[in-house]
Design an enzyme around this catalytic site. Structure first.
Site, PDB file in Angstrom:
ATOM      1  N   THR A 127       0.804  -1.228   0.000  1.00 41.42           N
ATOM      2  CA  THR A 127       0.000   0.000   0.000  1.00 41.42           C
ATOM      3  C   THR A 127       0.834   1.274   0.000  1.00 41.42           C
ATOM      4  O   THR A 127       1.950   1.303   0.537  1.00 41.42           O
ATOM      5  CB  THR A 127      -0.912   0.008   1.253  1.00 41.42           C
ATOM      6  OG1 THR A 127      -1.450   1.321   1.442  1.00 41.42           O
ATOM      7  CG2 THR A 127      -0.136  -0.330   2.520  1.00 41.42           C
ATOM      8  N   GLU A 129       0.304   3.612   1.854  1.00 41.46           N
ATOM      9  CA  GLU A 129       0.467   4.043   3.253  1.00 41.46           C
ATOM     10  C   GLU A 129       1.879   3.750   3.754  1.00 41.46           C
ATOM     11  O   GLU A 129       2.304   4.306   4.759  1.00 41.46           O
ATOM     12  CB  GLU A 129      -0.567   3.366   4.151  1.00 41.46           C
ATOM     13  CG  GLU A 129      -1.987   3.873   3.966  1.00 41.46           C
ATOM     14  CD  GLU A 129      -2.206   5.315   4.404  1.00 41.46           C
ATOM     15  OE1 GLU A 129      -1.651   5.722   5.431  1.00 41.46           O
ATOM     16  OE2 GLU A 129      -2.924   6.032   3.699  1.00 41.46           O
ATOM     17  N   TYR A 151      -0.857   0.364  10.797  1.00 37.33           N
ATOM     18  CA  TYR A 151      -1.217  -0.291   9.523  1.00 37.33           C
ATOM     19  C   TYR A 151      -0.055  -0.195   8.533  1.00 37.33           C
ATOM     20  O   TYR A 151       0.380  -1.201   7.965  1.00 37.33           O
ATOM     21  CB  TYR A 151      -2.474   0.374   8.941  1.00 37.33           C
ATOM     22  CG  TYR A 151      -2.809  -0.038   7.522  1.00 37.33           C
ATOM     23  CD1 TYR A 151      -3.413  -1.255   7.256  1.00 37.33           C
ATOM     24  CD2 TYR A 151      -2.524   0.802   6.436  1.00 37.33           C
ATOM     25  CE1 TYR A 151      -3.722  -1.633   5.949  1.00 37.33           C
ATOM     26  CE2 TYR A 151      -2.833   0.441   5.135  1.00 37.33           C
ATOM     27  CZ  TYR A 151      -3.433  -0.782   4.900  1.00 37.33           C
ATOM     28  OH  TYR A 151      -3.728  -1.152   3.610  1.00 37.33           O
ATOM     29  N   LYS A 155       2.298  -3.243   7.080  1.00 38.92           N
ATOM     30  CA  LYS A 155       2.347  -3.502   5.636  1.00 38.92           C
ATOM     31  C   LYS A 155       3.783  -3.438   5.104  1.00 38.92           C
ATOM     32  O   LYS A 155       4.115  -4.111   4.125  1.00 38.92           O
ATOM     33  CB  LYS A 155       1.447  -2.513   4.896  1.00 38.92           C
ATOM     34  CG  LYS A 155      -0.050  -2.841   5.005  1.00 38.92           C
ATOM     35  CD  LYS A 155      -0.435  -4.004   4.102  1.00 38.92           C
ATOM     36  CE  LYS A 155      -1.934  -4.246   4.064  1.00 38.92           C
ATOM     37  NZ  LYS A 155      -2.307  -5.325   3.127  1.00 38.92           N
TER      38      LYS A 155
HETATM   39  P1  NAP Z   1     -11.413  -4.623   2.711  1.00 33.20           P
HETATM   40  O1  NAP Z   1     -12.610  -4.287   1.879  1.00 33.20           O
HETATM   41  O2  NAP Z   1     -11.334  -4.069   4.085  1.00 33.20           O
HETATM   42  O3  NAP Z   1     -11.330  -6.223   2.823  1.00 33.20           O
HETATM   43  C1  NAP Z   1     -10.479  -6.860   3.724  1.00 33.20           C
HETATM   44  C2  NAP Z   1     -10.724  -8.350   3.690  1.00 33.20           C
HETATM   45  O4  NAP Z   1      -9.840  -9.007   4.620  1.00 33.20           O
HETATM   46  C3  NAP Z   1     -12.152  -8.769   4.078  1.00 33.20           C
HETATM   47  O5  NAP Z   1     -12.557  -9.820   3.216  1.00 33.20           O
HETATM   48  C4  NAP Z   1     -11.964  -9.306   5.489  1.00 33.20           C
HETATM   49  O6  NAP Z   1     -12.916 -10.263   5.863  1.00 33.20           O
HETATM   50  C5  NAP Z   1     -10.587  -9.965   5.367  1.00 33.20           C
HETATM   51  N1  NAP Z   1      -9.933 -10.242   6.661  1.00 33.20           N
HETATM   52  C6  NAP Z   1      -9.659  -9.355   7.638  1.00 33.20           C
HETATM   53  N2  NAP Z   1      -9.038  -9.975   8.670  1.00 33.20           N
HETATM   54  C7  NAP Z   1      -8.935 -11.290   8.329  1.00 33.20           C
HETATM   55  C8  NAP Z   1      -8.408 -12.442   8.980  1.00 33.20           C
HETATM   56  N3  NAP Z   1      -7.862 -12.394  10.189  1.00 33.20           N
HETATM   57  N4  NAP Z   1      -8.447 -13.638   8.325  1.00 33.20           N
HETATM   58  C9  NAP Z   1      -9.019 -13.719   7.102  1.00 33.20           C
HETATM   59  N5  NAP Z   1      -9.546 -12.664   6.432  1.00 33.20           N
HETATM   60  C10 NAP Z   1      -9.504 -11.469   7.056  1.00 33.20           C
HETATM   61  O7  NAP Z   1     -10.070  -4.235   1.944  1.00 33.20           O
HETATM   62  P2  NAP Z   1      -9.844  -3.867   0.392  1.00 33.20           P
HETATM   63  O8  NAP Z   1     -10.080  -2.418   0.202  1.00 33.20           O
HETATM   64  O9  NAP Z   1     -10.534  -4.857  -0.465  1.00 33.20           O
HETATM   65  O10 NAP Z   1      -8.260  -4.049   0.268  1.00 33.20           O
HETATM   66  C11 NAP Z   1      -7.687  -5.312  -0.076  1.00 33.20           C
HETATM   67  C12 NAP Z   1      -6.236  -5.349   0.366  1.00 33.20           C
HETATM   68  O11 NAP Z   1      -5.509  -4.314  -0.277  1.00 33.20           O
HETATM   69  C13 NAP Z   1      -6.012  -5.140   1.864  1.00 33.20           C
HETATM   70  O12 NAP Z   1      -4.912  -5.926   2.249  1.00 33.20           O
HETATM   71  C14 NAP Z   1      -5.666  -3.664   1.975  1.00 33.20           C
HETATM   72  O13 NAP Z   1      -4.913  -3.407   3.135  1.00 33.20           O
HETATM   73  C15 NAP Z   1      -4.876  -3.475   0.691  1.00 33.20           C
HETATM   74  N6  NAP Z   1      -4.899  -2.121   0.106  1.00 33.20           N
HETATM   75  C16 NAP Z   1      -6.081  -1.511  -0.126  1.00 33.20           C
HETATM   76  C17 NAP Z   1      -6.104  -0.250  -0.714  1.00 33.20           C
HETATM   77  C18 NAP Z   1      -7.391   0.453  -1.014  1.00 33.20           C
HETATM   78  O14 NAP Z   1      -7.346   1.654  -1.292  1.00 33.20           O
HETATM   79  N7  NAP Z   1      -8.516  -0.222  -1.029  1.00 33.20           N
HETATM   80  C19 NAP Z   1      -4.884   0.375  -1.053  1.00 33.20           C
HETATM   81  C20 NAP Z   1      -3.697  -0.316  -0.841  1.00 33.20           C
HETATM   82  C21 NAP Z   1      -3.718  -1.577  -0.272  1.00 33.20           C
HETATM   83  P3  NAP Z   1     -14.336  -9.833   6.537  1.00 33.20           P
HETATM   84  O15 NAP Z   1     -15.295  -9.608   5.395  1.00 33.20           O
HETATM   85  O16 NAP Z   1     -14.668 -11.013   7.362  1.00 33.20           O
HETATM   86  O17 NAP Z   1     -14.098  -8.591   7.325  1.00 33.20           O
HETATM   87  P1  GDP Z   2      -6.356   5.898   4.138  1.00 33.07           P
HETATM   88  O1  GDP Z   2      -5.602   6.723   3.159  1.00 33.07           O
HETATM   89  O2  GDP Z   2      -6.131   4.428   3.978  1.00 33.07           O
HETATM   90  O3  GDP Z   2      -6.186   6.320   5.549  1.00 33.07           O
HETATM   91  O4  GDP Z   2      -7.910   6.061   3.722  1.00 33.07           O
HETATM   92  P2  GDP Z   2      -9.130   6.831   4.425  1.00 33.07           P
HETATM   93  O5  GDP Z   2     -10.210   6.903   3.404  1.00 33.07           O
HETATM   94  O6  GDP Z   2      -9.479   6.209   5.741  1.00 33.07           O
HETATM   95  O7  GDP Z   2      -8.546   8.284   4.727  1.00 33.07           O
HETATM   96  C1  GDP Z   2      -8.059   9.115   3.682  1.00 33.07           C
HETATM   97  C2  GDP Z   2      -7.743  10.489   4.255  1.00 33.07           C
HETATM   98  O8  GDP Z   2      -8.969  11.131   4.599  1.00 33.07           O
HETATM   99  C3  GDP Z   2      -6.899  10.456   5.546  1.00 33.07           C
HETATM  100  O9  GDP Z   2      -5.901  11.436   5.448  1.00 33.07           O
HETATM  101  C4  GDP Z   2      -7.895  10.828   6.639  1.00 33.07           C
HETATM  102  O10 GDP Z   2      -7.312  11.541   7.742  1.00 33.07           O
HETATM  103  C5  GDP Z   2      -8.822  11.755   5.849  1.00 33.07           C
HETATM  104  N1  GDP Z   2     -10.141  11.903   6.490  1.00 33.07           N
HETATM  105  C6  GDP Z   2     -10.752  13.096   6.777  1.00 33.07           C
HETATM  106  N2  GDP Z   2     -11.914  12.864   7.391  1.00 33.07           N
HETATM  107  C7  GDP Z   2     -12.058  11.530   7.496  1.00 33.07           C
HETATM  108  C8  GDP Z   2     -13.081  10.701   8.051  1.00 33.07           C
HETATM  109  O11 GDP Z   2     -14.076  11.152   8.581  1.00 33.07           O
HETATM  110  N3  GDP Z   2     -12.886   9.341   7.953  1.00 33.07           N
HETATM  111  C9  GDP Z   2     -11.777   8.809   7.356  1.00 33.07           C
HETATM  112  N4  GDP Z   2     -11.671   7.468   7.258  1.00 33.07           N
HETATM  113  N5  GDP Z   2     -10.779   9.583   6.860  1.00 33.07           N
HETATM  114  C10 GDP Z   2     -10.931  10.916   6.922  1.00 33.07           C
END
Ligand code: NAP
Ligand code: GDP
Length: 345
Positions: A127, A129, A151, A155
């Site tokens: 990520t 992050e 987090y 990662k």
């Molecule tokens: P998400 O919607 O939060 O999905 C996370 C998944 O992980 C869910 O299916 C959850 O299951 C499962 N999980 C959590 N803890 C677990 C455990 N202990 N054992 C087995 N499964 C578990 O995340 P996403 O947005 O699809 O992201 C997918 C991956 O990409 C993650 O690793 C995230 O950190 C990474 N990532 C995401 C972004 C982004 O912008 N979306 C960017 C960079 C990296 P439940 O349904 O049971 O909760």
């Molecule tokens: P992140 O980049 O994985 O932390 O994704 P988020 O969507 O949780 O947050 C993106 C940015 O939005 C971060 O800099 C947060 O501090 C900012 N942010 C501002 N207000 C909010 C809020 O109400 N909820 C969340 N989740 N983020 C917020």
């Protein structure tokens, strides 16, 4: 014979879009899900693909379970998308986040190494992050990491252990350093979906205010459907490697609010500064967006902006959905869901 893919985190946003993509490519898809009182498969069912997936009990904390799932499914490709994926929660649950997002990656890689290291290709969900307090802009594969949350720290471990198993044990393991990617399937705790659902609720009269934290934070937001394509492309390369996936554009949270509101015909004018900033709906003159310090992070990532050139040149990857289109799709979808009573999350 159909290729076999094992997806951890299949019930999450990316798991749903990746499953859809792999099924369309003719893969047999195995979904690793953790046991909960009621498994939440709403995303897979909204995409109409739940019936096409073979589910297995799986938890990242249990090594023997991971080993058995890999033995049972004999996958060609493993996509490790499972994680405690919310930065905010990682400050409250830093040890759990370290276990699941960091150490658990070693459990999977160790299982691959013990089971069939030559046959399996592995994708790690890294990520942006990890860049945290950014050391250069835009961020690319070579930019030093400086994570700003448990987090991000976990990662970084997951990322480097993936590199290490590739180099030490010859495993075909690739890491996608993905910048924020969103969709109408995004979890409602993330700021984008919180905004689109919050505004839709105000529009429908179910809420009167949207409370947000830092409106100045800037992110490189793309569409999740475009990003899962890049994950797949990484595993099709003869050599494993690490790639940034990003749009190359950055936008502030406030800008996201503006565009989302406009998409559902609710123009906003901003007044005040810092914690006193308020978004007033022009039509009604009501303050509908306010700053709530409860949503500030103990340490913030102020700006992320990715450089996806390596992925473009080597994988042929590029995003298709623009920022404006993404915001509009999310805003309209949440309003439709509320109006039709079909909101499942
Ligand atoms: P998400 O919607 O939060 O999905 C996370 C998944 O992980 C869910 O299916 C959850 O299951 C499962 N999980 C959590 N803890 C677990 C455990 N202990 N054992 C087995 N499964 C578990 O995340 P996403 O947005 O699809 O992201 C997918 C991956 O990409 C993650 O690793 C995230 O950190 C990474 N990532 C995401 C972004 C982004 O912008 N979306 C960017 C960079 C990296 P439940 O349904 O049971 O909760
Ligand atoms: P992140 O980049 O994985 O932390 O994704 P988020 O969507 O949780 O947050 C993106 C940015 O939005 C971060 O800099 C947060 O501090 C900012 N942010 C501002 N207000 C909010 C809020 O109400 N909820 C969340 N989740 N983020 C917020």
């Amino acid at each position: 014979m159909a290729k076999r893919a094992l997806i951890t985190g299949i019930t999450g946003q990316d798991g749903a879009y990746l499953s859809q993509l792999l099924l369309a490519k003719g893969y047999e898809v195995f979904g690793a899900v953790r046991r909960t009182a009621s498994i939440n498969t709403w995303r897979l069912s909204e995409l109409g693909i739940e019936k096409d997936i073979q589910f297995l009990d799986f938890d990242l904390l249990e090594f023997s379970n991971i080993l058995r799932v890999i033995e049972k499914t004999a996958p060609d490709e493993i996509y490790n998308l499972a994680a405690q994926s919310f930065v905010g929660t990682s400050f409250e649950q830093p040890i759990y986040t370290g276990e699941v997002d960091g150490l658990a990656v070693t459990r999977i890689l160790e299982a691959i190494r013990l089971h069939a290291k030559d046959g399996i290709r592995y994708y790690q969900a890294s990520t942006s992050e990890m860049f945290g307090k950014v050391q250069e802009t835009p961020q690319r594969e070579t930019t030093p990491f400086y994570p700003r949350s448990p987090y991000g720290v976990a990662k970084v471990y997951g990322h480097w252990i993936t590199v290490n198993y590739r180099e030490a044990h010859g495993i075909h393991a690739s890491s996608g350093i993905l910048f924020n990617h969103e969709s109408p399937m995004r979890g409602t705790e993330f700021v984008t979906r919180k905004i689109t659902l919050g505004l839709a609720r105000i529009k429908c009269g179910d809420a009167d205010k949207l409370r947000l934290g830092n409106l100045d934070a800037k992110r490189d937001w793309g569409f999740a459907g475009d990003y899962v394509e890049g994950m797949w492309q990484m595993l099709q390369q003869p050599q494993p490697d690490d790639y940034v996936l990003a749009t190359g554009e950055t936008h502030a949270v406030e800008e996201f609010v503006d565009l989302a509101a406009r998409s559902i015909d609710m123009d906003i004018e901003w007044q005040g500064e810092g914690p006193h900033r308020v978004g007033i709906e022009l039509k009604s003159g009501r303050p509908i967006v306010v700053v709530d310090p409860a949503f500030f992070r103990p340490a913030e990532v102020d700006l992320l902006l990715g450089d996806p050139r390596k992925a473009t040149e080597q994988l042929g990857w590029h995003r298709k959905v623009s920022f404006a289109q993404l915001v509009e799709d999310m805003a309209i979808k949440d309003l439709d869901r509320l109006r039709s009573g079909s909101l499942r999350f």
